[in-house]
Design a protein around this motif. Structure first.
Motif, PDB file in Angstrom:
ATOM      1  N   LYS A  26       0.818  -1.207   0.000  1.00  0.00           N
ATOM      2  CA  LYS A  26       0.000   0.000   0.000  1.00  0.00           C
ATOM      3  C   LYS A  26       0.855   1.262   0.000  1.00  0.00           C
ATOM      4  CE  LYS A  26      -3.706  -0.264   2.315  1.00  0.00           C
ATOM      5  NZ  LYS A  26      -4.184  -0.744   3.592  1.00  0.00           N
ATOM      6  N   VAL A  27       1.936   1.272   0.781  1.00  0.00           N
ATOM      7  CA  VAL A  27       2.695   2.525   0.901  1.00  0.00           C
ATOM      8  C   VAL A  27       3.568   2.771  -0.327  1.00  0.00           C
ATOM      9  CG1 VAL A  27       2.637   2.536   3.407  1.00  0.00           C
ATOM     10  CG2 VAL A  27       4.607   1.543   2.257  1.00  0.00           C
ATOM     11  N   GLY A  28       3.880   1.683  -1.057  1.00  0.00           N
ATOM     12  CA  GLY A  28       4.683   1.862  -2.262  1.00  0.00           C
ATOM     13  C   GLY A  28       5.982   2.584  -1.956  1.00  0.00           C
ATOM     14  N   THR A  29       6.192   3.728  -2.584  1.00  0.00           N
ATOM     15  CA  THR A  29       7.466   4.430  -2.398  1.00  0.00           C
ATOM     16  C   THR A  29       7.415   5.473  -1.276  1.00  0.00           C
ATOM     17  OG1 THR A  29       6.773   5.980  -4.107  1.00  0.00           O
ATOM     18  CG2 THR A  29       8.169   4.137  -4.799  1.00  0.00           C
ATOM     19  N   THR A  30       6.245   5.618  -0.640  1.00  0.00           N
ATOM     20  CA  THR A  30       6.176   6.569   0.477  1.00  0.00           C
ATOM     21  C   THR A  30       7.081   6.061   1.607  1.00  0.00           C
ATOM     22  OG1 THR A  30       3.858   6.894  -0.078  1.00  0.00           O
ATOM     23  CG2 THR A  30       4.589   7.804   2.020  1.00  0.00           C
ATOM     24  N   PRO A  31       7.936   6.932   2.157  1.00  0.00           N
ATOM     25  CA  PRO A  31       8.863   6.450   3.187  1.00  0.00           C
ATOM     26  C   PRO A  31       8.172   6.186   4.526  1.00  0.00           C
ATOM     27  CG  PRO A  31       9.178   8.800   2.809  1.00  0.00           C
ATOM     28  CD  PRO A  31       8.125   8.359   1.842  1.00  0.00           C
TER      29      PRO A  31
END
Ligand SMILES: C[S@@+](CC[C@H](N)C(=O)[O-])C[C@H]1O[C@@H](n2cnc3c(N)ncnc32)[C@H](O)[C@@H]1O
Length: 265
Positions: A85-90
């Motif tokens: 879900k967060v993918g590339t979000t840190p």
């Protein structure tokens, strides 16, 4: 402390969890109700630790408001969903049991959340204290903790053998969506253990849920013993499209209690 039954339950239902809980609107609940409530109690914006984060349903309202998010859960499969879900979000994600977390990051957290029954899955005497000690270890001096716990009304309406196909107030009829939620508890007692089984599409073997009803007094006592203080407790109820936090808490009128705490001075 072995791998608990919650790990098995959530590993089995991780693939359908978001769909199963799709009626729960986290933007409304966390973004528009809980965060403003916490802000009125002095919450400082910054770093949040989401304990029992599951698939990260709480992340979007936090990320949208600029929070730096750290998630922890004991179910690897739930964390896998969160990672997708967060993918590339840190977002930092760690597998861990809330009863034995050390310092999870270099800097402490301004806010620690444990949302949607996490505390109820702590069923043994002493579990609450262990979880609260972990929260205290990771909480900034000015920080706040916020978690919910199910009221007796919730357990009586969905977790007892007599409750038939009644389900929690915010849930749409589950059967139509291919799932069967069956309350298994035959002797419901305040402060007791409640069990229910979830079976159906996308769940290989039934997912057995075992929760404990904790009263606000038990929570306050466990927090105090762990160096935290229960600053506020409110009852949560819903009407279509609206969530209300009310005091005093009423174990029958409200379906959840919302607890806000901080360090005991
Ligand atoms: C109902 S889900 C809530 C997930 C998420 N907080 C949310 O609001 O969608 C309960 C979560 O608590 C986690 N959990 C239960 N007991 C735990 C424990 N002892 N340590 C860490 N996580 C736990 C489960 O794996 C599951 O992801």
């Amino acid at each position: 402390m072995g791998r608990g039954s919650a790990v098995v339950a959530y590993d089995r239902m991780a693939g359908i969890y978001d769909d199963f809980t799709k009626e729960n609107d986290y933007e409304r609940w966390l973004g528009e109700v809980l965060l403003p409530e916490l802000e009125s109690g002095g919450l400082r914006h910054g770093r949040v630790l989401d304990l029992g984060c599951g698939t990260g349903r709480a992340f979007p309202p936090l990320i949208a408001r600029g929070w730096s998010v750290y998630g922890c859960d004991s179910s690897w499969e739930m964390l896998e969903q969160a990672r997708e879900k967060v993918g590339t979000t840190p977002v930092s994600l760690v597998e861990g049991d809330v009863r034995c977390i050390g310092r999870l990051a270099d800097k402490p957290f301004d806010l620690i959340l444990a949302l949607n029954d996490v505390v109820n899955y702590l069923t043994e005497d002493g579990d609450l204290e262990l979880a609260f000690q972990g929260m205290k270890r990771n909480l900034a001096p000015h920080g706040l903790v916020c978690f919910d716990a199910n009221t007796l009304a919730t357990f009586e309406s969905g977790w007892t053998a007599e409750s038939g196909d009644r389900v929690e107030p915010s849930s749409a009829p589950l059967r139509e969506r291919g799932w069967e939620w069956t309350g298994l508890t035959t002797d419901p007692q305040p402060g007791g253990i409640f069990e229910a089984e979830l079976a159906g599409e996308g769940i290989e073997s039934p997912s057995i849920h075992r929760e404990r009803h904790w009263t606000s007094d038990q929570i306050a006592t466990a927090m105090r013993a762990s160096g935290l203080k229960l600053l506020a407790v409110k009852g949560q109820r819903e009407e279509p499209g609206r969530i209300f936090l009310e005091a005093p808490l009423d174990e029958q009128r409200h379906y959840k209690l919302i607890c806000i705490g901080g360090h005991d001075a």
